[in-house]
Design a protein around this motif. Structure first.
Motif, short mmCIF file in Angstrom:
data_model
loop_
_atom_site.label_atom_id
_atom_site.label_comp_id
_atom_site.label_asym_id
_atom_site.label_seq_id
_atom_site.Cartn_x
_atom_site.Cartn_y
_atom_site.Cartn_z
N UNK A 37 1.22 0.57 -2.25
CA UNK A 37 0.00 -0.20 -2.47
C UNK A 37 0.19 -1.66 -2.09
N UNK A 38 1.34 -2.22 -2.47
CA UNK A 38 1.64 -3.63 -2.14
C UNK A 38 1.66 -3.83 -0.64
N UNK A 39 2.22 -2.87 0.08
CA UNK A 39 2.33 -2.98 1.54
C UNK A 39 1.11 -2.42 2.25
N UNK A 40 0.09 -2.00 1.45
CA UNK A 40 -1.17 -1.48 2.01
C UNK A 40 -0.95 -0.33 2.99
N UNK A 41 -0.03 0.56 2.62
CA UNK A 41 0.23 1.75 3.43
C UNK A 41 -0.69 2.86 2.94
N UNK A 42 -1.58 3.32 3.81
CA UNK A 42 -2.52 4.38 3.48
C UNK A 42 -2.31 5.55 4.43
N UNK A 43 -1.99 6.72 3.87
CA UNK A 43 -1.75 7.91 4.69
C UNK A 43 -2.10 9.15 3.88
N UNK A 44 -2.59 10.17 4.56
CA UNK A 44 -2.89 11.44 3.89
C UNK A 44 -1.64 12.29 3.74
#
Length: 302
Positions: free
Chosen positions: A77-84
């Motif tokens: 979340x801190x690094x704004x990593x978004x993946x399914x």
């Protein structure tokens, strides 16, 4: 030296001494190492091992995995990593397969060595005109010409990996104490870890003793394990003093690998070994539930 630092150093010393005390009880008392005792003695040892299995199952499902999932989620979340893609679960799977592959390599090498040792005396017997009926062993199967060795029952390799994964987790537990900013929170976490770790180190020591690890090595393992939380506290104190915030992602990844390792050891070594051995099945399940319930209660209270 401020009061908070004094409390953290006190927690460091307390964790070290109590972990050593509880860990060396099975290692130093001959009763735990005796594998040729009475039927009652063997039953009690088996039930203690089942209790340890319940402890490790609870540690795996209620402590190590939730801590890891929380930490890795926060870092992503801190690094704004978004993946399914289920990245957190994939890292745990990597830890699982890492141990599986390493263990298969070790067992393959050991089986090759035993196979070579088997062939020499059999060939010598043939030359001297002796049959294959001599030296029959209850562990021999099939035609009696091949030895089938169970390398997996209480394997020293698996016990070492158990020690390694628990040690990694202990560093992170210590880190949680070292990174606290209030003395009340340090004491709260320290007391919870003291109770929790005393049961775990006792169970770990029992597993090491039952894996036929030499007493000197058991003492060495327990001594190193006892130092892990203090090392984590020292690292946390250093980070707080230096005002550093880097390395949290690496810590989370290492926690994930340790969690995968722990899943492997819990479900493929500790529980199957006891449940697949005959006798007192319901009593064994009861002791597994007892170990699990005590750890669950401590988690709930803490």
């Amino acid at each position: 030296m401020d009061y908070l630092l004094q409390v953290k150093i006190g927690a460091l010393v307390g964790l070290l001494l109590l972990t050593l005390l509880f860990g060396l009880i099975p290692a130093r008392i001959k009763w735990f190492r005796d594998t040729h005792g009475t039927e009652l003695h063997r039953t009690v040892l088996s039930l203690i091992s089942c209790f340890a299995g319940g402890v490790f199952l609870a540690a795996c499902l209620l402590d190590i995995i939730p801590d890891y999932l929380s930490d890795i989620s926060a870092e992503l979340d801190v690094r704004k990593v978004e993946t399914s893609f289920p990245l957190a679960e994939f890292i745990m799977a990597a830890g699982f397969f890492m141990v599986l592959i390493l263990e298969r390599i070790v067992l393959n090498c050991r089986e090759a060595v035993v196979s070579q040792e088997e062939r020499s005396p059999l060939m010598a017997d043939d030359r001297n005109g002796h049959g294959h009926g001599h030296g029959t062993n209850p562990d021999l199967e099939g035609s009696g010409q091949h030895v089938h060795v169970d390398f997996q029952a209480h394997s020293p390799f698996r016990s070492f990996m158990l020690f390694l994964s628990l040690s990694l987790h202990s560093v992170f537990e210590g880190l949680a104490i070292g990174l606290q900013s209030t003395d009340s929170k340090v004491l709260e976490i320290c007391i919870a870890i003291l109770v929790h770790k005393s049961i775990i180190v006792f169970s770990l020591s029992v597993k090491l003793v039952q894996s036929a690890v030499r007493p000197m090595w058991v003492a060495a393992y327990i001594s190193v394990f006892a130092m892990m939380s203090p090392i984590g506290i020292a690292i946390g104190i250093s980070v707080m003093e230096a005002k550093l915030a880097a390395g949290a992602l690496i810590q989370a990844v290492l926690e994930g690998l340790a969690a995968g390792t722990f899943i492997y050891i819990t479900f493929l070594e500790i529980l199957p070994h006891e449940l697949n051995s005959p006798g007192k099945q319901l009593l064994k399940v009861l002791f597994i539930l007892l170990g699990f319930s005590i750890m669950a209660a401590l988690t709930f209270i803490g």
